[in-house]
Design a protein around this motif. Structure first.
Motif, short mmCIF file in Angstrom:
data_model
loop_
_atom_site.label_atom_id
_atom_site.label_comp_id
_atom_site.label_asym_id
_atom_site.label_seq_id
_atom_site.Cartn_x
_atom_site.Cartn_y
_atom_site.Cartn_z
N ILE A 56 0.85 -1.19 0.00
CA ILE A 56 0.00 0.00 0.00
C ILE A 56 0.88 1.24 0.00
CG2 ILE A 56 -1.78 1.27 1.24
CD1 ILE A 56 -2.77 -1.34 2.40
N TYR A 57 0.57 2.18 -0.87
CA TYR A 57 1.30 3.44 -0.93
C TYR A 57 0.38 4.50 -1.50
CZ TYR A 57 1.89 2.08 -5.83
OH TYR A 57 1.65 1.68 -7.12
N GLY A 58 0.82 5.75 -1.46
CA GLY A 58 -0.01 6.85 -1.92
C GLY A 58 0.79 7.90 -2.67
N LYS A 59 0.07 8.71 -3.43
CA LYS A 59 0.65 9.83 -4.18
C LYS A 59 -0.24 11.05 -3.92
CE LYS A 59 3.93 7.56 -6.52
NZ LYS A 59 5.36 7.88 -6.43
N LEU A 60 0.41 12.16 -3.55
CA LEU A 60 -0.30 13.41 -3.37
C LEU A 60 -0.12 14.26 -4.62
CD1 LEU A 60 -1.97 15.11 -1.35
CD2 LEU A 60 0.17 16.22 -0.69
N LEU A 61 -1.22 14.54 -5.30
CA LEU A 61 -1.19 15.31 -6.54
C LEU A 61 -1.63 16.74 -6.25
CD1 LEU A 61 -2.94 12.71 -8.89
CD2 LEU A 61 -0.53 12.89 -8.32
N LYS A 62 -0.80 17.67 -6.62
CA LYS A 62 -1.14 19.08 -6.40
C LYS A 62 -0.37 19.92 -7.41
CE LYS A 62 2.43 19.64 -2.84
NZ LYS A 62 2.70 20.09 -1.45
N ILE A 104 3.89 23.50 -12.16
CA ILE A 104 3.81 22.06 -12.42
C ILE A 104 2.43 21.58 -11.99
CG2 ILE A 104 4.79 19.79 -11.98
CD1 ILE A 104 7.43 21.12 -11.37
N ILE A 105 1.62 21.18 -12.95
CA ILE A 105 0.30 20.63 -12.66
C ILE A 105 0.45 19.13 -12.43
CG2 ILE A 105 -2.05 20.32 -13.53
CD1 ILE A 105 -1.69 22.82 -15.16
N LEU A 106 -0.28 18.63 -11.46
CA LEU A 106 -0.23 17.21 -11.08
C LEU A 106 1.18 16.82 -10.63
CD1 LEU A 106 -2.44 15.50 -13.83
CD2 LEU A 106 -3.10 16.22 -11.55
N ASP A 107 1.78 17.65 -9.83
CA ASP A 107 3.06 17.31 -9.23
C ASP A 107 2.84 16.20 -8.20
OD1 ASP A 107 5.72 17.32 -8.58
OD2 ASP A 107 5.54 18.97 -7.15
N GLN A 108 3.65 15.15 -8.26
CA GLN A 108 3.44 13.97 -7.43
C GLN A 108 4.41 13.96 -6.26
OE1 GLN A 108 3.39 10.31 -9.64
NE2 GLN A 108 2.19 11.18 -11.32
N VAL A 109 3.85 13.74 -5.06
CA VAL A 109 4.63 13.63 -3.84
C VAL A 109 4.31 12.28 -3.20
CG1 VAL A 109 5.12 14.63 -1.58
CG2 VAL A 109 4.56 16.13 -3.52
N ASN A 110 5.34 11.54 -2.85
CA ASN A 110 5.14 10.23 -2.23
C ASN A 110 4.54 10.37 -0.84
OD1 ASN A 110 6.17 8.74 -4.41
ND2 ASN A 110 8.26 9.01 -3.70
N GLN A 160 -7.34 24.18 0.44
CA GLN A 160 -6.21 23.67 -0.32
C GLN A 160 -6.69 22.90 -1.54
OE1 GLN A 160 -3.18 21.72 1.89
NE2 GLN A 160 -3.23 23.18 3.59
N ASP A 161 -5.82 22.79 -2.51
CA ASP A 161 -6.13 22.09 -3.76
C ASP A 161 -5.17 20.92 -3.92
OD1 ASP A 161 -7.07 21.34 -6.21
OD2 ASP A 161 -6.11 22.95 -7.33
N PHE A 162 -5.63 19.74 -3.59
CA PHE A 162 -4.81 18.54 -3.73
C PHE A 162 -5.72 17.34 -3.94
CE2 PHE A 162 -5.70 18.68 0.84
CZ PHE A 162 -6.10 17.37 1.09
N GLU A 163 -5.11 16.25 -4.35
CA GLU A 163 -5.81 14.97 -4.52
C GLU A 163 -4.89 13.87 -4.02
OE1 GLU A 163 -7.85 12.13 -7.98
OE2 GLU A 163 -7.15 14.15 -8.45
#
Length: 371
Positions: free
Chosen positions: A206-212, A222-228, A269-272
């Motif tokens: 299980i892992y996740g990505k924060l898109l912002k 940078i649109i849809l920048d991915q953070v672990n 905030q604006d994130f997914e």
């Protein structure tokens, strides 16, 4: 009544205005569109197997039926041409001693029926190839080989479509909302995930990505920048015993992108947050991936999940999925920074100590000065 309708309309407009575009839907589908692709669409025919597997069932069944009907009709025409060239048809009035290439072909309909019988290996015995024509023998061999290829490809595509691990992924479900509360003395973001089947997923991870959207120091957007995002499971992140619902959590510390987020500012905030679960299906040994996403409106600050597992009088463990996404309000710090400062202050207090033998003595000041 008018005020009530006005409030409902205003809340509806507010809700619509606050809807956010999400990359991954709740059921795991990706909302992305490719435009101005230079390559031709014929490149998808190069990988025809994957193209067929990705098609929807209605298109797949259309291709399946068209492939068989088309091949039967095409070879039916060829058998009719062979009979026509050899003058085996009744319209040529063949003699009694005439030996046709194929027995009992009297027209296009009978040629189509012979093509069907040949390709699906029915063989009623009424129509058959004779040894009179070499062309008919080669055509029979060619249709038999091509028929086996079509059967293998189309039946294999349908079987692969049915047994794809994508269907197994539908039996893995995530909670509707994510919650933020204290767990083990730390502020955590928690998500609940459940396996609806008794069969396990082997080697689950299980892992996740924060898109912002981020702006670099150079001014680049940078649109849809991915953070672990690292998620932790009490049962261990690898080789999960995924027989009952699990609660995964992310510790909000100084290294977390949520560290400067507060209960009052999270909705602005604006994130997914996209969460992934990878594993191997125990029954088929095929790998599958389950994913879902959470936007700020779906992250509840100051809540925890309600209990879901209980033990019956008969000694069985019961999972009540009615409480799967149910949350309960709990006392929670309004930001991770405040919790961190509170712990740091308490730690400094513990380092200090009092000396009971210390006596404060006061000295009186005199205004007399000796010269």
């Amino acid at each position: 009544m008018f005020n009530y309708l006005r409030k409902r309309f205003a809340s509806h407009i507010t809700e619509r205005s606050r809807r956010r575009t999400r990359l991954v839907s709740k059921d795991g589908r990706c909302n992305i569109e490719f435009g101005n692709v230079e390559q031709s669409r014929f490149v998808f025919l190069v990988d025809i197997w994957t193209t067929i597997l990705d098609l929807r069932w209605r298109y797949k069944m259309t291709i399946f039926i068209s492939a068989f009907l088309g091949s039967w009709f095409l070879f039916g025409l060829l058998w009719y041409v062979v009979a026509y060239i050899h003058k085996d048809l009744p319209e040529f009035n063949p003699s009694i001693n005439h030996t046709p290439c194929v027995e009992n072909i009297n027209g296009l309909t009978s040629a189509f029926l012979f093509s069907l019988e040949t390709q699906v290996t029915i063989g009623y015995g009424f129509r058959c190839v004779t040894e009179q024509c070499v062309t008919a023998i080669f055509l029979l061999i060619f249709q038999s080989i091509l028929g086996v290829i079509i059967n293998s490809f189309m039946c294999g595509a349908i079987l692969a479509k049915i047994s794809r691990s994508k269907n197994r992924a539908k039996t893995i479900t995530f909670s509707k909302n994510a919650v933020i509360s204290k767990r083990g003395g730390k502020l955590c973001l928690l998500i609940r995930v459940a396996n609806l089947r008794k069969s396990l997923l082997i080697g689950s991870h299980i892992y996740g990505k924060l898109l912002k959207t981020t702006i670099t120091p150079e001014g680049e957007t940078i649109i849809l920048d991915q953070v672990n995002i690292e998620f932790i499971v009490d049962a261990g992140n690898e080789n999960l015993f995924f027989i009952s619902p699990l609660t995964i959590y992310h510790i909000i510390d100084k290294n977390s992108p949520f560290f400067h987020t507060a209960a009052e500012t999270i909705l602005q905030q604006d994130f997914e947050l996209v969460v992934f679960l990878d594993g191997t299906v125990e029954a088929t040994s095929a790998t599958c991936q389950v994913r879902t996403s959470y936007i700020p409106e779906e992250v509840l600050w100051g809540y925890r999940f309600a209990p879901i597992v209980s033990k019956t009088k008969e000694g069985k463990y019961r999972v009540d999925f009615q409480n799967f996404s149910k949350t309960v309000a709990v006392e929670t710090p309004h930001c991770a920074f405040c919790l961190y400062n509170e712990k740091e202050a308490k730690a400094k207090e513990k380092k200090g100590y009092d000396n009971p033998g210390f006596v404060l003595s006061e000295s009186s000041e005199t205004s007399d000065t000796k010269m």
